[in-house]
Scaffold this motif. Sequence first.
Motif, mmCIF file in Angstrom:
data_model
loop_
_atom_site.group_PDB
_atom_site.id
_atom_site.type_symbol
_atom_site.label_atom_id
_atom_site.label_comp_id
_atom_site.label_asym_id
_atom_site.label_seq_id
_atom_site.Cartn_x
_atom_site.Cartn_y
_atom_site.Cartn_z
ATOM 1 N N SER A 1 49.141 56.492 -0.965
ATOM 2 C CA SER A 1 48.106 55.441 -0.931
ATOM 3 C C SER A 1 48.194 54.583 -2.187
ATOM 4 N N THR A 2 48.101 53.264 -2.013
ATOM 5 C CA THR A 2 48.296 52.374 -3.166
ATOM 6 C C THR A 2 47.071 52.311 -4.069
ATOM 7 N N VAL A 3 45.870 52.437 -3.495
ATOM 8 C CA VAL A 3 44.647 52.393 -4.322
ATOM 9 C C VAL A 3 44.335 53.788 -4.872
ATOM 10 N N GLY A 4 44.319 54.780 -4.021
ATOM 11 C CA GLY A 4 44.150 56.164 -4.480
ATOM 12 C C GLY A 4 42.717 56.650 -4.580
ATOM 13 N N LEU A 5 41.726 55.759 -4.502
ATOM 14 C CA LEU A 5 40.309 56.150 -4.462
ATOM 15 C C LEU A 5 39.712 55.565 -3.181
ATOM 16 N N GLU A 6 38.690 56.232 -2.627
ATOM 17 C CA GLU A 6 38.092 55.760 -1.387
ATOM 18 C C GLU A 6 37.450 54.382 -1.564
ATOM 19 N N SER A 7 37.231 53.727 -0.414
ATOM 20 C CA SER A 7 36.720 52.358 -0.417
ATOM 21 C C SER A 7 35.370 52.231 -1.123
ATOM 22 N N THR A 8 35.142 51.052 -1.660
ATOM 23 C CA THR A 8 33.806 50.664 -2.122
ATOM 24 C C THR A 8 32.910 50.629 -0.889
ATOM 25 N N ILE A 9 31.677 51.144 -0.995
ATOM 26 C CA ILE A 9 30.746 51.032 0.139
ATOM 27 C C ILE A 9 29.586 50.129 -0.271
ATOM 28 N N ALA B 1 45.687 62.446 11.465
ATOM 29 C CA ALA B 1 45.610 62.044 10.055
ATOM 30 C C ALA B 1 46.574 60.882 9.856
ATOM 31 N N PHE B 2 46.163 59.877 9.120
ATOM 32 C CA PHE B 2 47.000 58.672 8.985
ATOM 33 C C PHE B 2 46.802 58.030 7.608
ATOM 34 N N PRO B 3 47.799 57.249 7.165
ATOM 35 C CA PRO B 3 47.691 56.639 5.832
ATOM 36 C C PRO B 3 46.762 55.426 5.831
ATOM 37 N N THR B 4 46.041 55.230 4.745
ATOM 38 C CA THR B 4 45.388 53.939 4.503
ATOM 39 C C THR B 4 45.664 53.602 3.041
ATOM 40 N N GLU B 5 45.313 52.399 2.639
ATOM 41 C CA GLU B 5 45.577 52.002 1.248
ATOM 42 C C GLU B 5 44.691 52.749 0.261
ATOM 43 N N THR B 6 43.536 53.273 0.713
ATOM 44 C CA THR B 6 42.646 53.988 -0.216
ATOM 45 C C THR B 6 43.077 55.443 -0.325
ATOM 46 N N VAL B 7 42.828 56.202 0.747
ATOM 47 C CA VAL B 7 43.258 57.599 0.839
ATOM 48 C C VAL B 7 43.642 57.827 2.301
ATOM 49 N N TYR B 8 44.270 58.960 2.590
ATOM 50 C CA TYR B 8 44.576 59.260 3.997
ATOM 51 C C TYR B 8 43.278 59.545 4.753
ATOM 52 N N GLY B 9 43.233 59.123 6.025
ATOM 53 C CA GLY B 9 42.049 59.337 6.850
ATOM 54 C C GLY B 9 42.328 60.354 7.947
ATOM 55 N N LEU B 10 41.248 60.971 8.428
ATOM 56 C CA LEU B 10 41.357 61.881 9.577
ATOM 57 C C LEU B 10 40.629 61.224 10.740
ATOM 58 N N GLY B 11 41.421 60.679 11.683
ATOM 59 C CA GLY B 11 40.849 59.791 12.689
ATOM 60 C C GLY B 11 40.587 60.410 14.041
#
Length: 348
Positions: free
Chosen positions: A176-184, A32-42
Amino acid sequence: MDTKIVIIDENNINQNIINQAGTVIKQGGLVAFPTETVYGLGANALDKIAVEKIFKAKGRPQDNPLIVHVADLNIESLVKEIPFIAKKIMKKYWPGPITLIFDKSDLIPSTTSAGLDTVGIRMPSNIVARKLIEAAGTPIAAPSANISGRPSPTDVESCIEDLSGKIEYILGGDKSTVGLESTIVDCTCTPLCILRPGAITIEMLREIDEHIYIDKNIMSNPKNDFKPKAPGMKYRHYAPKSPVKIICGNLEKTVAKINEIVQTNMGNKKIGIIATDETKNKYPYGTVISLGSRNKPNDVARNLFEVLRSFDDVDVDLILSEAFEEKGIGVAIMNRLKKSAGFDIIKV
Ligand code: TXA
Ligand code: MG
């Protein structure tokens, strides 16, 4: 399973920690790691066995494809072609909170794409995420690092809550700075189509493709024979343990309606209220949590999942939420909020 939890200082990155987490990915484990949107499980996006572990750890439905995260713009080997218009988006918004859907190459296992011929690719702007991908030496498939159905994690504590004991490694960083998942954005069709709204808004994307539109199935109720193009958008999602109801309309009437419901239920139901800085003092009863100021919609976005999760720690039977104007990032905020409420909306 023992989960190793290591917190990294995003402003002073310790490369040894990154290498350690990268090795876990290389060896087929989950991080699990940080991204600017939400944390990811990689996991290694090109390793079918590793990717299968993600579905298991999250309890994720098998038909829900994973987004592949890359550290640079060289994605030619992962896709069949990069349409000109997608190149323009990549140039303008990568790295950043936007995922693009392409026809996939044979390098992407069908487990990663959940049987689809397409793949979603994103280059995160978070530096820890990018360094991890570089250290792993492979693209990383990563859904949000929550148990399926729960609000996505925007801090390391939420990852620990959901995944400790289920994965090899949690690499913690900042909130996370954005806090919502990426635009797709689906780049396999003309005009382009937004499959999930996010911080890169339709207004921003119209500068590149004036005809881009939002998949109409995602802002409406799944019960109405709903078939969104992003498989994940059909599932109940972002839900705290107690039911959520949205009160939508004029703000003064919203406050009055919420107070009315609270008072009607006084004595038999404990009620939580998702408010804003402008209204939080107008609710005399109930457990009130503010998302921030209405004048700062980016703050509201950043706080939304944390607030939804925080209601699991207080004893409430029902959560009432104010609504937000569906423009700019407000479209993404309302998309997540409506899903968390199972589209239970009272108009005032
Ligand atoms: O911001 C994000 O995108 C985060 C971070 C970790 O990068 N990831 C994320 O992943 O939100 P996840 O798995 O929680 O949501 C991925 C969404 C799902 O709704 C899925 O159905 C959709 O993307 N998706 C993935 N690949 C797709 C594809 N090839 N075609 C259509 N939809 C796709
Ligand atoms: Mg998710």
